[in-house]
Structures are given as structure tokens and as C-alpha cells.
Motif scaffolding. Structure first.
Motif, PDB file in Angstrom:
ATOM      1  N   LYS A  40     -11.091  -8.523   0.337  1.00  0.00           N
ATOM      2  CA  LYS A  40      -9.914  -9.054   1.028  1.00  0.00           C
ATOM      3  C   LYS A  40      -8.971  -9.732   0.045  1.00  0.00           C
ATOM      4  O   LYS A  40      -7.787  -9.411  -0.003  1.00  0.00           O
ATOM      5  CB  LYS A  40     -10.336 -10.067   2.100  1.00  0.00           C
ATOM      6  N   ASP A  41      -9.496 -10.672  -0.702  1.00  0.00           N
ATOM      7  CA  ASP A  41      -8.672 -11.482  -1.586  1.00  0.00           C
ATOM      8  C   ASP A  41      -8.487 -10.831  -2.949  1.00  0.00           C
ATOM      9  O   ASP A  41      -9.306 -10.018  -3.388  1.00  0.00           O
ATOM     10  CB  ASP A  41      -9.309 -12.863  -1.799  1.00  0.00           C
ATOM     11  N   PRO A 109      -4.905 -11.082   2.030  1.00  0.00           N
ATOM     12  CA  PRO A 109      -4.350  -9.767   2.382  1.00  0.00           C
ATOM     13  C   PRO A 109      -2.925  -9.827   2.943  1.00  0.00           C
ATOM     14  O   PRO A 109      -2.151  -8.905   2.776  1.00  0.00           O
ATOM     15  CB  PRO A 109      -5.318  -9.231   3.437  1.00  0.00           C
ATOM     16  N   ASN A 150     -14.438 -13.041  10.608  1.00  0.00           N
ATOM     17  CA  ASN A 150     -13.277 -12.783   9.756  1.00  0.00           C
ATOM     18  C   ASN A 150     -12.448 -14.052   9.518  1.00  0.00           C
ATOM     19  O   ASN A 150     -11.228 -14.030   9.578  1.00  0.00           O
ATOM     20  CB  ASN A 150     -12.417 -11.668  10.336  1.00  0.00           C
ATOM     21  N   THR A 152     -11.399 -17.213   7.012  1.00  0.00           N
ATOM     22  CA  THR A 152     -11.334 -17.598   5.596  1.00  0.00           C
ATOM     23  C   THR A 152     -11.263 -19.109   5.496  1.00  0.00           C
ATOM     24  O   THR A 152     -10.513 -19.752   6.230  1.00  0.00           O
ATOM     25  CB  THR A 152     -10.093 -16.981   4.915  1.00  0.00           C
TER      26      THR A 152
END
Length: 153
Positions: A40-41, A109, A150, A152
Motif C-alpha cells: 500500500k505505502d 495510496p 484496512n 492504517t
């Protein structure tokens, strides 16, 4: 073929950093969870301009075998000890001249950039380090809840 592309990417990344340019690289692997999420990152890398410090997140060639993006947890002269935030006990070692870049931002993202060295983020990193004796269980909870939802940190 995959290795050839990786070698080219690494050489080009190093060349760009030596020119003083910023480089954004996607992150692969879980060793920096929960602060940097694999797949993702991305991280924005810069060539280090000041002396390296404990809690800096660096891209380094470790133990003559591989590249990692990990946090500095110890400095002894020009010898560094690195540990991923997602690791419970594994450490790596390198010399200061084997540090290729300093990670300055994590890029989500959606393009949102998170500066790694705010007082709050450094405070979390210090707290996370003190939680090392129970990190294994905290990471297990994290993987079972936050990753599935999901979320963060």
C-alpha cells in the motif's frame, strides 16, 4: 528476469539519490508494520545530509546480502544496528557508509504524505521500541484486526 529489473531499479535509484533527487519506492514486506504497510505505502527517500540518528528510517545494504528499509536502533561509531518496526527480535547490522538513503515520508495510496519525524511519530516509535517485550503479541493482534479492516495507523 525479475532480478535484472530489480538490479536496474536499484542502480538507477542510487544514481538519482547521488544527484540529490528524491526517490519514491514502493514497500514490500511486513518488517515495518504497523507504520509502513507493504503493498500500500511507498517511501520517499533522500540522500542523508546530516549525521544519522537513532530512530531514523533508512534504506541500507545490510550484512553484505540485501537491501532493507528499517529503523536505526543503535549507533556505535560507524556501526549501525537496524530493526524493522514489524520485527520482534531480528536485527541487522551495517556501516554508516552502507546507508543509501533516509526515508523522509511515507506516501499512502491516496497520495497523502506523512512526515516520519514529527514529535508525535517519533514518540510512537519510541513507545513501540519500549513495547518490544510484548511486540510479538501486539503485531499478532494488529495483523488480525487492523490489516483485515484496512486501517492504517
Amino acid at each position: 528476469m525479475k532480478t535484472v529489473y530489480a538490479d536496474i531499479l536499484i542502480k538507477e535509484t542510487i544514481a538519482m539519490l547521488q544527484e540529490g533527487r528524491r526517490v519514491v519506492l514502493p514497500v514490500k514486506g511486513t518488517s515495518m508494520h504497523p507504520f509502513i504497510i507493504s503493498g500500500k505505502d511507498s517511501v520517499e527517500l533522500i540522500s542523508p545530509s546530516a549525521p544519522l540518528k537513532e530512530y531514523d528510517v533508512v534504506w541500507a545494504w545490510v550484512e553484505g546480502s540485501r537491501y532493507v528499509i528499517h529503523r536505526i536502533i543503535g549507533i556505535d561509531g560507524n556501526q549501525l544496528t537496524l530493526m524493522g518496526d514489524g520485527n520482534s527480535y531480528e536485527v541487522e547490522h551495517c556501516r554508516t557508509d552502507e546507508v543509501l538513503a533516509l526515508a523522509e515520508y511515507v506516501i499512502a495510496p491516496n497520495g497523502k504524505r506523512r512526515y516520519l519525524y514529527t514529535k508525535t511519530r517519533l514518540g510512537f516509535a519510541r513507545l513501540w521500541r519500549r513495547l518490544l517485550p510484548v511486540r510479538r503479541w501486539l503485531l499478532a493482534i494488529y495483523r488480525r484486526t487492523f490489516l483485515k479492516l484496512n486501517i492504517t495507523i
